[in-house]
Design a protein around this motif. Structure first.
Motif, PDB file in Angstrom:
ATOM      1  N   ASN A  18      -1.014 -54.042  24.807  1.00  0.00           N
ATOM      2  CA  ASN A  18      -2.015 -54.493  25.762  1.00  0.00           C
ATOM      3  C   ASN A  18      -1.677 -53.828  27.088  1.00  0.00           C
ATOM      4  O   ASN A  18      -0.926 -54.368  27.898  1.00  0.00           O
ATOM      5  N   TRP A  19      -2.195 -52.637  27.294  1.00  0.00           N
ATOM      6  CA  TRP A  19      -1.868 -51.864  28.491  1.00  0.00           C
ATOM      7  C   TRP A  19      -2.279 -52.589  29.760  1.00  0.00           C
ATOM      8  O   TRP A  19      -1.681 -52.403  30.804  1.00  0.00           O
ATOM      9  N   GLU A  20      -3.300 -53.411  29.691  1.00  0.00           N
ATOM     10  CA  GLU A  20      -3.767 -54.108  30.889  1.00  0.00           C
ATOM     11  C   GLU A  20      -2.759 -55.125  31.379  1.00  0.00           C
ATOM     12  O   GLU A  20      -2.775 -55.505  32.536  1.00  0.00           O
ATOM     13  N   ALA A  21      -1.854 -55.569  30.514  1.00  0.00           N
ATOM     14  CA  ALA A  21      -0.827 -56.528  30.911  1.00  0.00           C
ATOM     15  C   ALA A  21       0.384 -55.844  31.539  1.00  0.00           C
ATOM     16  O   ALA A  21       1.276 -56.504  32.046  1.00  0.00           O
ATOM     17  N   ARG A  24       0.578 -51.358  36.897  1.00  0.00           N
ATOM     18  CA  ARG A  24      -0.455 -50.349  37.163  1.00  0.00           C
ATOM     19  C   ARG A  24       0.033 -48.927  36.905  1.00  0.00           C
ATOM     20  O   ARG A  24      -0.698 -48.104  36.364  1.00  0.00           O
ATOM     21  N   ARG A  27      -0.372 -47.886  33.336  1.00  0.00           N
ATOM     22  CA  ARG A  27      -1.763 -47.553  33.007  1.00  0.00           C
ATOM     23  C   ARG A  27      -2.162 -46.216  33.622  1.00  0.00           C
ATOM     24  O   ARG A  27      -2.847 -45.414  32.987  1.00  0.00           O
ATOM     25  N   ASP A  28      -1.707 -45.977  34.854  1.00  0.00           N
ATOM     26  CA  ASP A  28      -2.008 -44.692  35.512  1.00  0.00           C
ATOM     27  C   ASP A  28      -1.418 -43.530  34.709  1.00  0.00           C
ATOM     28  O   ASP A  28      -2.078 -42.504  34.511  1.00  0.00           O
ATOM     29  N   ARG A  30      -0.667 -43.526  31.498  1.00  0.00           N
ATOM     30  CA  ARG A  30      -1.422 -43.416  30.241  1.00  0.00           C
ATOM     31  C   ARG A  30      -2.729 -42.656  30.456  1.00  0.00           C
ATOM     32  O   ARG A  30      -3.075 -41.766  29.679  1.00  0.00           O
ATOM     33  N   ASP A  31      -3.443 -42.985  31.509  1.00  0.00           N
ATOM     34  CA  ASP A  31      -4.714 -42.321  31.794  1.00  0.00           C
ATOM     35  C   ASP A  31      -4.509 -40.848  32.140  1.00  0.00           C
ATOM     36  O   ASP A  31      -5.348 -40.008  31.838  1.00  0.00           O
ATOM     37  N   GLU A  35      -1.463 -41.724  25.902  1.00  0.00           N
ATOM     38  CA  GLU A  35      -0.593 -42.841  25.514  1.00  0.00           C
ATOM     39  C   GLU A  35       0.765 -42.371  25.012  1.00  0.00           C
ATOM     40  O   GLU A  35       1.801 -42.904  25.402  1.00  0.00           O
ATOM     41  N   THR A 133      -1.912 -59.880  21.128  1.00  0.00           N
ATOM     42  CA  THR A 133      -2.634 -59.106  22.145  1.00  0.00           C
ATOM     43  C   THR A 133      -3.191 -57.852  21.507  1.00  0.00           C
ATOM     44  O   THR A 133      -2.585 -57.249  20.635  1.00  0.00           O
ATOM     45  N   GLN A 135      -4.927 -53.943  21.776  1.00  0.00           N
ATOM     46  CA  GLN A 135      -4.743 -52.717  22.559  1.00  0.00           C
ATOM     47  C   GLN A 135      -5.888 -52.527  23.513  1.00  0.00           C
ATOM     48  O   GLN A 135      -6.996 -52.860  23.281  1.00  0.00           O
TER      49      GLN A 135
END
Length: 135
Positions: A18-21, A24, A27-28, A30-31, A35, A133, A135
């Motif tokens: 669950n990258w949103e957990a 930041r 996530r940055d 990963r984007d 991944e 959770t 993905q």
């Protein structure tokens, strides 16, 4: 003066993240680099703080990852000091998901405690803490 980006936090297998957990910066990354490369950065460099140059020299910590991914990170963050989050949160999240899935498939709490090296009480806390959770 270089900026400090991120905070010490954490990161393993792509199946149940669950990258949103996550923090930041995770996530940055990963984007920015995908991944797989983001996982590699977090696993290889987690817990470190270092300056991001425009072009990474061969002895820079980013030399531990693919050159293309390293250059993308440099392009995005050059001039900053990055605090790369540790992989712990991600690993714990994925472990907890594996415990929940194993329990759903019929494994006993005692067996899960043995397999995961945790107490029965901790397994019960994980099972009570919520659903798997996504993905």
């Amino acid at each position: 003066m270089p900026q400090q980006h991120g905070a010490t936090s954490s990161f393993c297998s792509a199946s149940s993240t669950n990258w949103e957990a996550l923090p930041r910066l995770c996530r940055d990354l990963r984007d920015l680099v995908g991944e797989h490369s983001a996982r590699h950065v977090l696993n290889a460099l987690g817990g470190q703080v270092f300056y991001i140059p425009r072009i990474p020299p061969p002895d820079h910590p980013l030399a531990a990852i693919r050159p293309e991914a390293a250059q993308r990170i440099c392009n995005a963050f050059h001039g900053e000091r990055l605090a790369i989050p540790q992989a712990r949160w991600l690993q714990r999240q994925e472990r907890d998901n594996a415990i929940r899935l194993a329990r759903k498939s019929g494994q006993s709490v005692s067996r899960l405690a043995c397999v995961f090296g945790l107490s029965r009480r901790r397994i019960q806390q994980i099972l009570a803490s919520g659903q798997e959770t996504e993905q």
